[in-house]
Design a protein around this motif. Structure first.
Motif, PDB file in Angstrom:
ATOM      1  N   LYS A   1       5.554  -4.638  17.737  1.00 25.60           N
ATOM      2  CA  LYS A   1       5.278  -3.932  16.487  1.00 25.60           C
ATOM      3  C   LYS A   1       5.018  -4.964  15.396  1.00 25.60           C
ATOM      4  O   LYS A   1       5.934  -5.652  14.943  1.00 25.60           O
ATOM      5  CB  LYS A   1       6.458  -3.043  16.108  1.00 25.60           C
ATOM      6  CG  LYS A   1       6.759  -1.952  17.134  1.00 25.60           C
ATOM      7  CD  LYS A   1       7.988  -1.156  16.736  1.00 25.60           C
ATOM      8  CE  LYS A   1       8.302  -0.089  17.763  1.00 25.60           C
ATOM      9  NZ  LYS A   1       9.537   0.667  17.404  1.00 25.60           N
ATOM     10  N   VAL A   2       3.763  -5.079  14.985  1.00 25.97           N
ATOM     11  CA  VAL A   2       3.343  -6.171  14.104  1.00 25.97           C
ATOM     12  C   VAL A   2       2.879  -5.629  12.757  1.00 25.97           C
ATOM     13  O   VAL A   2       2.034  -4.734  12.699  1.00 25.97           O
ATOM     14  CB  VAL A   2       2.192  -6.979  14.754  1.00 25.97           C
ATOM     15  CG1 VAL A   2       1.753  -8.121  13.843  1.00 25.97           C
ATOM     16  CG2 VAL A   2       2.610  -7.508  16.123  1.00 25.97           C
ATOM     17  N   ASP A   3       3.448  -6.171  11.692  1.00 25.09           N
ATOM     18  CA  ASP A   3       2.968  -5.901  10.337  1.00 25.09           C
ATOM     19  C   ASP A   3       2.144  -7.082   9.857  1.00 25.09           C
ATOM     20  O   ASP A   3       2.644  -8.222   9.810  1.00 25.09           O
ATOM     21  CB  ASP A   3       4.143  -5.702   9.362  1.00 25.09           C
ATOM     22  CG  ASP A   3       4.759  -4.324   9.458  1.00 25.09           C
ATOM     23  OD1 ASP A   3       4.129  -3.416  10.036  1.00 25.09           O
ATOM     24  OD2 ASP A   3       5.889  -4.147   8.949  1.00 25.09           O
TER      25      ASP A   3
ATOM     26  N   GLN B   1      -4.283  -6.995  22.777  1.00 31.52           N
ATOM     27  CA  GLN B   1      -3.103  -7.578  23.426  1.00 31.52           C
ATOM     28  C   GLN B   1      -1.950  -6.577  23.551  1.00 31.52           C
ATOM     29  O   GLN B   1      -0.870  -6.924  23.995  1.00 31.52           O
ATOM     30  CB  GLN B   1      -2.623  -8.804  22.649  1.00 31.52           C
ATOM     31  CG  GLN B   1      -3.638  -9.933  22.554  1.00 31.52           C
ATOM     32  CD  GLN B   1      -4.192 -10.317  23.903  1.00 31.52           C
ATOM     33  OE1 GLN B   1      -5.377 -10.230  24.146  1.00 31.52           O
ATOM     34  NE2 GLN B   1      -3.299 -10.710  24.812  1.00 31.52           N
ATOM     35  N   GLY B   2      -2.191  -5.337  23.137  1.00 33.79           N
ATOM     36  CA  GLY B   2      -1.186  -4.302  23.279  1.00 33.79           C
ATOM     37  C   GLY B   2      -0.235  -4.168  22.113  1.00 33.79           C
ATOM     38  O   GLY B   2       0.786  -3.484  22.219  1.00 33.79           O
ATOM     39  N   MET B   3      -0.579  -4.811  20.992  1.00 38.59           N
ATOM     40  CA  MET B   3       0.288  -4.744  19.827  1.00 38.59           C
ATOM     41  C   MET B   3       0.090  -3.433  19.060  1.00 38.59           C
ATOM     42  O   MET B   3      -1.031  -2.908  18.978  1.00 38.59           O
ATOM     43  CB  MET B   3       0.010  -5.908  18.868  1.00 38.59           C
ATOM     44  CG  MET B   3       0.182  -7.295  19.473  1.00 38.59           C
ATOM     45  SD  MET B   3       1.844  -7.612  20.073  1.00 38.59           S
ATOM     46  CE  MET B   3       1.539  -7.758  21.834  1.00 38.59           C
ATOM     47  N   ASN B   4       1.166  -2.932  18.499  1.00 40.00           N
ATOM     48  CA  ASN B   4       1.125  -1.826  17.549  1.00 40.00           C
ATOM     49  C   ASN B   4       0.999  -2.450  16.166  1.00 40.00           C
ATOM     50  O   ASN B   4       1.968  -3.003  15.638  1.00 40.00           O
ATOM     51  CB  ASN B   4       2.406  -0.994  17.665  1.00 40.00           C
ATOM     52  CG  ASN B   4       2.497   0.102  16.618  1.00 40.00           C
ATOM     53  OD1 ASN B   4       2.477  -0.163  15.428  1.00 40.00           O
ATOM     54  ND2 ASN B   4       2.631   1.332  17.058  1.00 40.00           N
ATOM     55  N   VAL B   5      -0.188  -2.400  15.574  1.00 39.76           N
ATOM     56  CA  VAL B   5      -0.479  -3.164  14.361  1.00 39.76           C
ATOM     57  C   VAL B   5      -0.564  -2.249  13.153  1.00 39.76           C
ATOM     58  O   VAL B   5      -1.240  -1.214  13.187  1.00 39.76           O
ATOM     59  CB  VAL B   5      -1.810  -3.939  14.506  1.00 39.76           C
ATOM     60  CG1 VAL B   5      -2.087  -4.765  13.249  1.00 39.76           C
ATOM     61  CG2 VAL B   5      -1.770  -4.851  15.735  1.00 39.76           C
ATOM     62  N   GLU B   6       0.112  -2.642  12.096  1.00 39.99           N
ATOM     63  CA  GLU B   6      -0.022  -1.972  10.809  1.00 39.99           C
ATOM     64  C   GLU B   6      -0.388  -3.011   9.759  1.00 39.99           C
ATOM     65  O   GLU B   6       0.340  -3.984   9.577  1.00 39.99           O
ATOM     66  CB  GLU B   6       1.269  -1.259  10.413  1.00 39.99           C
ATOM     67  CG  GLU B   6       1.120  -0.457   9.132  1.00 39.99           C
ATOM     68  CD  GLU B   6       2.313   0.439   8.842  1.00 39.99           C
ATOM     69  OE1 GLU B   6       2.397   0.938   7.697  1.00 39.99           O
ATOM     70  OE2 GLU B   6       3.154   0.632   9.737  1.00 39.99           O
ATOM     71  N   ASP B   7      -1.514  -2.808   9.101  1.00 40.93           N
ATOM     72  CA  ASP B   7      -1.955  -3.730   8.053  1.00 40.93           C
ATOM     73  C   ASP B   7      -1.399  -3.251   6.719  1.00 40.93           C
ATOM     74  O   ASP B   7      -1.768  -2.186   6.227  1.00 40.93           O
ATOM     75  CB  ASP B   7      -3.480  -3.792   8.010  1.00 40.93           C
ATOM     76  CG  ASP B   7      -4.002  -4.923   7.125  1.00 40.93           C
ATOM     77  OD1 ASP B   7      -3.257  -5.403   6.251  1.00 40.93           O
ATOM     78  OD2 ASP B   7      -5.173  -5.318   7.311  1.00 40.93           O
ATOM     79  N   LYS B   8      -0.527  -4.059   6.131  1.00 45.68           N
ATOM     80  CA  LYS B   8       0.148  -3.686   4.888  1.00 45.68           C
ATOM     81  C   LYS B   8      -0.643  -4.080   3.642  1.00 45.68           C
ATOM     82  O   LYS B   8      -0.167  -3.879   2.526  1.00 45.68           O
ATOM     83  CB  LYS B   8       1.540  -4.344   4.831  1.00 45.68           C
ATOM     84  CG  LYS B   8       2.393  -4.123   6.080  1.00 45.68           C
ATOM     85  CD  LYS B   8       2.737  -2.674   6.295  1.00 45.68           C
ATOM     86  CE  LYS B   8       3.799  -2.206   5.316  1.00 45.68           C
ATOM     87  NZ  LYS B   8       4.268  -0.839   5.646  1.00 45.68           N
ATOM     88  N   GLY B   9      -1.842  -4.624   3.830  1.00 40.11           N
ATOM     89  CA  GLY B   9      -2.639  -5.039   2.673  1.00 40.11           C
ATOM     90  C   GLY B   9      -2.187  -6.385   2.127  1.00 40.11           C
ATOM     91  O   GLY B   9      -1.449  -7.127   2.777  1.00 40.11           O
ATOM     92  N   ASN B  10      -2.624  -6.695   0.921  1.00 39.37           N
ATOM     93  CA  ASN B  10      -2.371  -8.002   0.318  1.00 39.37           C
ATOM     94  C   ASN B  10      -1.345  -7.939  -0.806  1.00 39.37           C
ATOM     95  O   ASN B  10      -1.409  -7.062  -1.667  1.00 39.37           O
ATOM     96  CB  ASN B  10      -3.659  -8.594  -0.261  1.00 39.37           C
ATOM     97  CG  ASN B  10      -4.635  -9.033   0.805  1.00 39.37           C
ATOM     98  OD1 ASN B  10      -4.262  -9.219   1.964  1.00 39.37           O
ATOM     99  ND2 ASN B  10      -5.882  -9.210   0.428  1.00 39.37           N
ATOM    100  N   ILE B  11      -0.426  -8.904  -0.781  1.00 45.26           N
ATOM    101  CA  ILE B  11       0.417  -9.183  -1.936  1.00 45.26           C
ATOM    102  C   ILE B  11      -0.394 -10.059  -2.883  1.00 45.26           C
ATOM    103  O   ILE B  11      -1.004 -11.049  -2.460  1.00 45.26           O
ATOM    104  CB  ILE B  11       1.692  -9.935  -1.505  1.00 45.26           C
ATOM    105  CG1 ILE B  11       2.501  -9.113  -0.507  1.00 45.26           C
ATOM    106  CG2 ILE B  11       2.532 -10.308  -2.725  1.00 45.26           C
ATOM    107  CD1 ILE B  11       3.070  -7.846  -1.065  1.00 45.26           C
ATOM    108  N   THR B  12      -0.421  -9.712  -4.147  1.00 41.94           N
ATOM    109  CA  THR B  12      -1.186 -10.514  -5.113  1.00 41.94           C
ATOM    110  C   THR B  12      -0.330 -11.032  -6.266  1.00 41.94           C
ATOM    111  O   THR B  12      -0.702 -11.996  -6.928  1.00 41.94           O
ATOM    112  CB  THR B  12      -2.353  -9.702  -5.700  1.00 41.94           C
ATOM    113  OG1 THR B  12      -1.826  -8.517  -6.322  1.00 41.94           O
ATOM    114  CG2 THR B  12      -3.330  -9.289  -4.610  1.00 41.94           C
TER     115      THR B  12
END
Length: 303
Positions: free
Chosen positions: A4-6, A40-51
């Motif tokens: 589970k990847v953020d 690669q089988g990852m559960n990916v959630e893109d949290k966007g950018n910290i600015t």
């Protein structure tokens, strides 16, 4: 490894003087990071950018502030926001993959990760030690200081950021790829007996030998392992799009091997992937190499 990847974009250029590295997270995304990890089988959630609250002003960038440190307030603000986002990811049981952005972001990423491990380990894969403080730094660039800060050395606002005190013990740190160390950094490494592999060591021992030693050194000492990888750890022929290139670095194939061995060790719990600057790059090749590096950490194989 945690599947589970953020993805957390750390869109900062405040830790050093060259504009454009704040575009690094999006350059890596455009090079296909999410798709590569999902394959690669990852559960990916893109949290966007910290600015952060401060905007980049090219006319004022790199103004010396507190104790001669460049963009001090901007780095502190950004690091605080990033630490909070990273800790939220860890609390949810996910793997924070932090995209840079310059290496000062590790002040925030490690601060957010460390509360969840009694003995956090760090592998610093880089041409530089990033072990300076305001007294030893030749430049005042904070991207040359984040590992020192994590070890409890530096301005108290950084050392105590997010939570008070030391975030990682020097004996839980391994440096890989060193070939441009300042005098103060060399002294700190020797005084604290930090396990260090220079680029020459990699040539002499082979990457497999280096990684075997690093993994064996850490595996029974740490309950979490943060990988902080600067693309200038690789040779500039491989990764031209970075702000502080140093000749004689690792090849992509050596780095792929290192990532595969870390994947198989099942030790890594978080990662920084930093210093991709698309304004200095050639056809986004450095971002593409960054995607390849991350893919191998998460289990990609050549056969």
């Amino acid at each position: 490894m945690n599947h589970k990847v953020d993805i957390i974009g750390a869109s900062t250029c405040f830790g050093q003087p060259k504009l454009g590295v704040d575009f690094g997270p999006d350059a890596i995304r455009y090079a296909g990071l999410v798709k590569a990890l999902e394959i690669q089988g990852m559960n990916v959630e893109d949290k966007g950018n910290i600015t952060g609250q401060y905007k980049v002003d090219p006319t004022l960038h790199s103004a010396k502030e507190e104790m001669g440190l460049l963009n001090f307030e901007q780095v502190k603000d950004f690091s605080t926001e990033l630490a909070e986002e990273v800790e939220s990811s860890v609390k949810l049981g996910r793997f924070p993959l932090i995209l840079g952005g310059d290496h000062s972001l590790s002040i925030g990423s490690i601060a957010g990760i460390s509360p969840h491990y009694e003995n956090l380990g760090v592998i610093w894969y880089d041409a530089h030690g990033d072990l300076n403080d305001s007294e030893t730094s030749p430049s005042g660039n904070i991207h040359g200081m984040p590992l020192a800060v994590a070890c409890g050395v530096g301005h108290e606002s950084f050392v105590n950021l997010h939570q008070p005190g030391v975030k990682v013990k020097p004996e839980n740190v391994v440096l890989i790829g060193m070939r441009d160390l300042d005098v103060g950094e060399r002294e700190y490494i020797k005084e604290n007996d930090i396990l260090t592999f220079t680029a020459t060591d990699v040539r002499e021992k082979g990457m497999a030998g280096v990684m075997d030693e690093a993994i064996a050194y850490l595996k029974d000492k740490v309950d979490g392992l943060h990988l902080s990888l600067d693309v200038d750890g690789l040779d500039p022929l491989e990764t031209p799009g970075t702000g502080t290139p140093v000749d004689g670095g690792m090849s992509l194939s050596e780095t792929q091997l290192a990532m595969r061995m870390l994947n198989e060790s099942d030790l890594v719990t978080s990662m920084d992937l930093v210093e991709v600057n698309p304004l200095l790059d050639e056809k986004n090749i450095t971002a593409e190499k960054a995607v390849e590096i991350a893919s191998f950490l998460f289990g990609k194989k050549q056969l």
